[in-house]
Design a protein around this motif. Structure first.
Motif: not given
Length: 447
Positions: A318-327
């Protein structure tokens, strides 16, 4: 010595961000290494919320174990003495067997969770390479420990499942090849105790070129910095490396952690470097808990659930970003249950939600977001806007105040099992389902 490149020379590398990346809201980071054997850190909190002295001595990043155990008086140093007799860190490389490693199973899970790209660590700050990297001798996972080209196996699985491959590389630090005293300040990490010499610049250059040539990643994700003596366009220069990458992968992208040189997008990490979230393309990364590498000390109280991940992803988009979630897999190659459950829960929500996140842009002049117990995030999809609505408390209803002349509230609808919506005097009333997997997805056509 080749002179450091000018800002104008770096600017010549600039180009439009490829469409595939613009339309990839969600990626999976993988931190897996010899540090996954001790798998220990103090889960004190998120990066960006704790001061330097506290952070380094009580580092919650399990992948920083090699640094933390060298800080005198640190609980990690005491733990290392008690549990491992203070043995040399490299013993963990030989104890790391990856005997249950199943990359196809990993990527099936990542794809179910809605990921677009996958970024495994190829060499972290401990200097151990997860492929047969040039110049590493026996100190890599092909020659010791797992006895495998782990990056090659992950890369094939990612390609087989139709996702994009990214590769993380620690260009800024290598505690084995260029040993320094342990880091106890951010300044030592980013400046005074990082290698800057031409020899290390050539070593790192040869690694990254080898990664590009072998695996053709679509993302080069460098960490910390790049040795200053290599910031040029000559032989073994960073500019030459970027040119080689873009030639090999024309729609590839690079992150912003190469020093003041070149980037395609900015990055933030947990709550740190949030100033980078104001650019046209940016990515936030974090773990499900407070660590990237697997930390056996973490439990549910430190970990995000699938529903919380859905909120975080939506907030970022919603703020224009991408999300890189760690495993962070265990040393044997299995993904811990807490992490697997969180990704599965997110996937149940993404089955309905992802299509409304892909290509979404921030809504200019968005209505008020959080109201009381209500949690709301907005995205613009051209002919319609989408409100993602959740409750922070026990509330079952949320009110959305809208300009009914701008939006066709009578035609608003909820996608998936999140709840129901109906027109109200000043907008919409959303009734939330108690068993929703994530925020309700409310579609509102423009009038």
């Amino acid at each position: 010595m080749t002179e450091i490149a000018t800002p104008e020379e770096w600017d010549n590398l600039s180009r439009p961000v490829p469409e595939w990346f613009q339309n990839s809201p969600f990626g999976i980071f993988i931190h897996w290494g010899a540090y996954s054997v001790p798998a220990w850190a103090e889960p004190i909190g998120a990066l960006g919320t704790i001061d330097d002295h506290e952070w380094f001595k009580h580092n919650p990043y399990a992948e920083w174990y090699y640094n933390t155990i060298r800080i005198d008086g640190s609980p990690a140093q005491q733990h290392h003495k008690e549990e491992f007799g203070g043995e040399d860190y490299d013993a963990f490389l030989d104890q790391w067997k990856a005997e249950q490693f199943d990359p196809a199973d990993w990527v099936d899970l990542f794809k179910f969770a809605g990921a677009d790209y996958v970024v495994p660590t190829t060499k972290h700050h401990d200097g151990i390479a997860l492929w047969d990297a040039p110049g590493t001798g026996e100190r890599n996972t092909v020659r010791r420990g797992p006895g495998k080209d782990l990056i090659g196996e992950i890369a094939r699985a990612v390609e087989d499942k139709g996702l994009k491959l990214g590769l993380y590389y620690s260009g800024g630090l290598d505690w084995h090849v260029r040993p320094f005293p342990p880091h106890t300040t951010s300044e030592s990490v980013h400046d005074t105790s990082r290698p800057k010499d031409a020899g290390y610049a050539e070593y790192a250059y040869n690694h990254v070129v080898d990664l590009v040539d072998k695996y053709r990643p679509h993302v080069l994700w460098n960490d910390i910095e790049w040795p200053d003596a290599g910031k040029h366009f000559g032989a073994h220069g960073l500019g030459t490396l970027f040119e080689h990458f873009y030639s090999a992968v024309p729609d590839g992208v690079v992150n912003d952690r190469w020093g003041a040189t070149h980037q395609d997008y900015g990055t933030s990490e947990y709550e740190a470097a949030r100033e980078n979230e104001s650019g046209s393309e940016w990515e936030n990364c974090r773990g499900i808990g407070f660590s990237f590498g697997y930390n056996q000390v973490e439990g549910p109280e430190q970990s995000l659930t699938g529903r919380q991940l859905a909120r975080h992803l939506t907030d970022v988009v919603s703020r224009g970003g991408h999300f890189l979630l760690n495993v962070g897999p265990r040393a044997d190659g299995t993904i811990p249950d807490i992490q697997r459950q969180a990704l599965t829960g997110l996937g149940h929500w993404m089955a309905d939600a992802k299509q409304y996140l892909v290509g979404a842009r921030p809504l200019e002049g968005a209505p008020v977001t959080d109201q009381g117990d209500s949690w709301v995030r907005w995205v613009d999809r051209g002919t319609e806007v989408v409100a993602f609505v959740d409750s922070l408390g026990d509330g079952a209803e949320a009110a959305l105040t809208l300009d009914t002349g701008t939006f066709d509230v009578a035609q608003a609808s909820v996608e998936g099992p999140g709840g129901t919506v109906e027109a109200a005097a000043d907008g919409l009333k959303v009734t939330l389902s108690p068993d929703r997997p994530g925020p309700a997805i409310v579609r509102i056509p423009r009038a």
